[in-house]
Design an enzyme around this catalytic site. Structure first.
Site, PDB file in Angstrom:
ATOM      1  N   GLY A 232       0.898  -1.083  -0.011  1.00  0.00           N
ATOM      2  CA  GLY A 232      -0.174   0.059   0.014  1.00  0.00           C
ATOM      3  C   GLY A 232       0.739   1.327   0.119  1.00  0.00           C
ATOM      4  O   GLY A 232       1.873   1.151  -0.496  1.00  0.00           O
ATOM      5  N   GLU A 254       5.689  -3.568   0.289  1.00  0.00           N
ATOM      6  CA  GLU A 254       5.894  -3.042  -1.002  1.00  0.00           C
ATOM      7  C   GLU A 254       5.053  -1.793  -0.882  1.00  0.00           C
ATOM      8  O   GLU A 254       3.744  -1.803  -0.534  1.00  0.00           O
ATOM      9  CB  GLU A 254       5.744  -3.816  -2.165  1.00  0.00           C
ATOM     10  CG  GLU A 254       5.991  -3.178  -3.598  1.00  0.00           C
ATOM     11  CD  GLU A 254       5.138  -3.886  -4.443  1.00  0.00           C
ATOM     12  OE1 GLU A 254       4.604  -3.080  -5.487  1.00  0.00           O
ATOM     13  OE2 GLU A 254       5.259  -4.893  -4.761  1.00  0.00           O
TER      14      GLU A 254
END
Length: 517
Positions: A232, A254
């Protein structure tokens, strides 16, 4: 190939890890193409999540005791089921996100390939191994990989199949249970894959899907699980990392990106045009690793810009459940709002629109034309901030050195791309870029699709890696077991202690002549 039926949603709804599903408050789930309600999803609570974790923890004991090869059989069967059910999975991905079918297909293939990679290679990566001991022949040392326990996955809406399960299959192969909170706009993608995991033979308690708000269910994941995997925004990732750190549990993420593409003066312009279009507008630009900045040497900047704008203006947008469209819808009204803010701000401050720059309400409520702008300056909102939509800025540069310097001038460091006249030149440029993945003659798929290689970000683009050995071993605790025989550091039978203590330093120093020491 069509919007999923009410019966399909009802079947999947029953798989949510929520007691008494029918009696719960619900949230509407919209079809992105039309903005109309197509289903509802029960809203989970922190108590639901905690109950799922308790069940997962009990089930994990038996699952973790199985060999990696036994666990791999289930994940391999899941991979085959994904292939067999590809059309239904593409339908649900398109319905919940509005993406073009070609990118829904890309997502389905990614899930199957990642599952197959870990099913094939997981047992080898996880195998107990012998390493050099302290004293050759007298110290036997073995390294094992033990499951963390219960892994919590918080997945986003933009790739709701891939990012719900590709991380989870690695955690499962490693012997963990998984509890997942999918994004509230795309819960049925996670449930569709859960159904296939159960069909493949995975006990239901080992992969629990708890839909609900991030502030409630997501927070409970950080408070109760043994490891957290998040995809996110960088801002939310930083908050979750801090919370995980307080509990001293592992965390991987990530996060965002403001990804650059460099085009050299001797690059094949037509190839760069097609590659850049895919790099920028895949999934309507709603991809952490998509390109938002293009640096092109001035010798070809005008030609590239003209050809690229023409190509983009001719891209086909469609609200269709078939493979005809080049680009689909954005996922929500919030994404449209960000696009309008960034484009309007840039134009008001002097940027020039070369292509797009407008909503396409004739196609659906969340359609926005793929947009190319130039003349972007530092005071514009889109200069440094991630748009996460179909918007890219072109920056002519005097040299490759300038392109590299400007590409690296960001807090982000997720993905980058290079188009150059030769592979050797592109390789040298790639090695100078500060990004977790760099693609040559491609925007993102070459690195992302190579599941044996680690994928992740530098800077505020993330921590940890998915894919490859790193993406599996992060879900384990390394345990060293060392057995000492015959001789110890305090002496050896038959040798006077004073003599032993004098000889020991010389013997230890001499170990440097042995291989690997």
């Amino acid at each position: 190939m069509a919007k999923p039926t009410p019966e399909y949603f009802d079947r999947l709804k029953a798989l949510a890890a929520i007691d008494d599903v029918e009696a719960r408050p619900t949230k509407p789930v919209l079809e992105a193409f039309s903005g109309a309600e197509m289903a509802t999803i029960p809203v989970g609570t922190a108590e639901d999540l905690k109950a799922a974790v308790v069940r997962a923890r009990d089930a994990q004991k038996e699952w973790g005791a199985k060999s990696p090869a036994e666990r791999a059989k289930v994940i391999n069967a899941f991979s085959e089921l994904v292939h067999r059910n590809a059309d239904a999975l593409m339908d649900i991905a398109q319905a919940e996100t509005g993406k073009a079918r070609v990118y829904a297909q890309e997502e389905v293939l990614d899930v199957a390939l990642t599952a197959r990679y870990y099913a094939t290679n997981g047992p080898r990566i996880l195998a107990e191994r012998k390493v050099a001991g302290m004293i050759p022949g007298a110290t036997d040392v073995r390294v094992r990989h033990i499951p963390k326990g219960v892994v919590g996955v918080i997945s986003p809406w933009n790739y709701p199949l891939t990012l719900a399960v590709s991380d989870a299959v690695a955690a499962l192969i490693a012997g963990n249970a998984v509890v997942i909170k999918p994004d509230s706009n795309t819960p049925y993608c996670a449930l569709a894959l859960a159904e296939l995991l159960y069909e493949a033979g995975l006990p239901r308690e080992l992969f629990a899907v708890v839909p609900g708000p991030g502030s409630v269910v997501g927070q409970a994941i950080v408070e109760t699980t043994d490891y957290v995997m998040f995809t996110g925004s960088s801002e939310t990732g930083a908050t979750l990392a801090q919370q995980a750190g307080k509990r001293l549990i592992g965390f991987s993420a990530e996060l965002g990106g403001k990804n650059p593409l460099i085009i050299t003066a001797d690059a094949d312009i037509d190839n760069a045009v097609e590659g850049a279009a895919r790099a920028c507008f895949s999934n309507s630009g709603q991809l952490c690793i998509s390109i938002e900045r293009i640096y092109v040497e001035k010798a070809i900047a005008d030609t590239f810009s003209r050809k690229f704008a023409e190509y983009v203006e001719n891209m086909k947008l469609s609200a269709s459940y078939d493979l005809a469209a080049d680009m689909g819808s954005l996922a929500s009204a919030a994404q449209i709002s960000t696009m309008e803010e960034h484009v309007d701000d840039a134009v008001a401050k002097g940027a020039t629109v070369l292509a797009g720059g407008r909503k396409r309400a004739d196609l659906g409520p969340y359609f926005y034309a793929p947009t190319v702008i130039t003349g972007v300056t530092e005071d514009m909102e889109c200069y440094r901030n991630e748009t996460f939509g179909p918007l890219v800025s072109i920056y002519p540069v005097d040299s490759v050195d300038e392109a590299v310097e400007r590409a690296n001038d960001t807090e982000y460091g997720l993905n980058a791309s290079v188009f150059a006249g030769s592979s050797a030149q592109a390789q040298k440029i790639a090695e100078r870029l500060r990004a977790g993945t760099v693609n040559i003659n491609e925007g993102y798929a070459a690195a992302w699709g190579s599941t044996a290689a680690p994928m992740g970000g530098m800077g505020i683009s993330g921590m940890g890696r998915r894919h490859g050995e790193e993406g599996l071993l992060k879900y384990t605790e390394a345990q060293t077991i060392a057995a000492q025989r015959f001789v110890g550091l305090d002496g050896m039978k038959g040798i006077p202690r004073d003599l032993f203590l004098k000889v020991t330093p010389l013997a230890i120093r001499g170990l440097k002549y042995l291989p690997g020491r």
